[in-house]
Structures are given as structure tokens and as C-alpha cells.
Design a protein around this motif. Structure first.
Motif, PDB file in Angstrom:
ATOM      1  N   ALA A  42      32.597  64.590   6.244  1.00  0.00           N
ATOM      2  CA  ALA A  42      32.175  65.806   5.548  1.00  0.00           C
ATOM      3  C   ALA A  42      30.744  65.684   5.024  1.00  0.00           C
ATOM      4  N   PRO A 100      38.675  70.389   2.062  1.00  0.00           N
ATOM      5  CA  PRO A 100      39.458  70.872   3.208  1.00  0.00           C
ATOM      6  C   PRO A 100      40.668  71.683   2.783  1.00  0.00           C
ATOM      7  N   ASP A 140      37.990  71.902   8.118  1.00  0.00           N
ATOM      8  CA  ASP A 140      37.950  70.464   7.844  1.00  0.00           C
ATOM      9  C   ASP A 140      37.203  69.752   8.977  1.00  0.00           C
ATOM     10  N   PRO A 162      43.757  71.987   4.742  1.00  0.00           N
ATOM     11  CA  PRO A 162      44.501  71.601   5.957  1.00  0.00           C
ATOM     12  C   PRO A 162      45.650  72.544   6.287  1.00  0.00           C
TER      13      PRO A 162
END
Length: 246
Positions: free
Chosen positions: A84, A91, A76, A93
Motif C-alpha cells: 500500500a 482496505p 486493496d 476486503p
């Protein structure tokens, strides 16, 4: 004896997967990763992404002699303060946090580890570095990522006098398997570069001041005839285990 083999943890994907009649979220890892560990003399244990804090990461690391942070989706960019790029993956996470905690704990305790592709990028970000989000924008080619699951072959120059150099016999032009569109940009704190390709792309790094903390941008698991990186990790993990039970 098998009881003396070191236990090597490998992080895994967590993605939607189909098998038989099932189409579910699943943790998985290509066989070539853990097969390389077993061929090199280690015992492979898979570590799926899961909720994590320092205590959980420490408890997992207590049971390991070595760690591999494997390839996968992009890190990320919010973790290194960027928006991005249009080509950057959605992402993950949970995986980012899981692997960051494991790496941080491994470095603190001197647990041997190897980062592969995403694993090298995650290591760099965990130590405060940044990434080129789309390498073709930087080097003007897709030499490292043909897409559609096809690995490309590229030559890298391994730097003599480094830990990676020692493991790979200071190879001047090592041919490696590549599948990445991102790469290290600003280097993280405490990292040194141990290999590059001819366009300047960083291909290997190592953590200064730890017994064995190396990472490569290529995919050594794709070359079953060359297990030197895995053998190096297993050897370091064997010594780590011996010290922990002495």
C-alpha cells in the motif's frame, strides 16, 4: 409498463455512519446513483457488501437484469500484488470480494454492467490488471482530486468506434466530473481502452466479447442532464431481460 422495466443492482458503501442518535456501521449509497437509474428507466436495487461465494453471487445475479459497480474507497493493493502507498485507503476486503464475485459472474453470463470510478479500477484488477496508487506521483498534479468532497471538471477524449464512443456520440472533448487519486496502470486481460485524458490517463474501458460491459473513471451520476451511460445500461438490461424470459 413498469413491470417491463429492468432491475439494476447497485453496489453500496459499508462504513461508519451517523444519523440521528445512531453512530453505526451502515450500508448506503448517494441518491444521485440510483436516481440516475430510475430517470433512465430502470428499477434500482441496492447490494450491500456481505459474505460471498460463487453460489451467493450467482443467486443475486439471477434476479438482476443489469449491474452497476459504484465508487468508493480504494481497492486493496494486495489484490494486484503491491504494498500500500501511504495515501491508499485502509482496505475494504469485504467489499472487494463482493464486487469481484458479482463482476466475474456478470461477465460469465453476459449480464450488462457499468463500472464507475472505483468500479472501473475493481474491474481492471479483477481481470489481472494493476493500478497507479497515487496518480499525482505519475502526472504531477491533483487535477482529478481536489479533496474535501469537491469534484473537478476534466476533458476526456472518447475513442470513436468503441461502445463508450457510440453511447457518447464519439465526443471529442467530453467534460466530466472527477474525484479519484488512483487510475488504471497495466490493463486487465480482455479489456480495451475507450477514452483517455490529455495526460494519458485511462478514462474508460470496455470488456471485449460481452454485450455491454463498460466502465468509466469519472462520475456520470454527477451530471443529471446527461444520462447516456445509464440509458445505455438500461437499454442493454432491457434486452437481456427479454432474452431471459423468452
Amino acid at each position: 409498463m413498469s413491470g417491463s422495466k429492468p432491475l439494476i443492482g447497485l453496489t453500496t458503501y459499508l462504513e461508519q455512519a451517523q444519523t440521528g442518535v445512531w453512530d453505526v456501521q451502515a450500508a448506503f449509497l448517494p441518491k444521485v446513483y440510483f436516481e440516475a437509474v430510475t430517470k433512465a428507466g430502470g428499477i434500482a436495487v441496492l447490494l450491500p457488501p456481505q459474505p460471498v461465494d460463487v453460489g451467493i453471487a450467482d443467486r443475486v445475479l439471477d434476479g438482476l437484469d443489469g449491474l452497476i459497480i459504484t465508487g468508493g474507497k480504494d481497492v486493496d493493493p494486495a489484490r494486484y500484488g503491491q504494498e500500500a502507498h501511504v495515501t491508499t485507503d485502509e482496505p475494504r476486503p469485504d467489499r472487494d470480494a463482493w464486487e469481484d464475485a458479482l463482476l466475474t459472474g456478470a461477465i460469465e453470463r453476459g449480464l450488462p454492467f457499468l463500472g464507475i470510478c472505483r468500479g472501473m479500477q475493481l474491474l481492471n484488477v479483477a481481470l489481472g490488471g494493476t493500478l497507479h496508487q497515487h496518480l499525482p506521483d505519475v502526472i504531477g498534479s491533483t487535477r482529478y482530486n481536489a479533496g474535501y468532497g469537491k469534484f473537478t471538471e476534466n476533458a476526456v477524449e472518447v475513442h470513436a468506434g468503441t461502445q463508450v464512443g457510440d453511447l457518447l456520440d464519439d465526443a471529442e472533448a467530453l467534460s466530466v466530473h472527477s474525484y479519484h487519486h488512483q487510475a488504471v496502470d497495466a490493463l486487465g486481460e480482455g479489456l480495451s481502452v475507450s477514452a483517455r485524458s490529455d495526460d494519458g490517463t485511462i478514462q474508460a474501458v470496455e470488456v471485449e466479447g460481452v454485450p455491454f460491459g463498460v466502465a468509466v473513471q469519472w462520475h456520470p451520476e454527477q451530471n443529471p442532464d446527461d444520462l447516456r451511460l445509464f440509458a445505455g445500461l438500461v437499454d442493454a438490461a432491457t434486452h437481456y431481460r427479454a432474452g431471459s424470459i423468452a
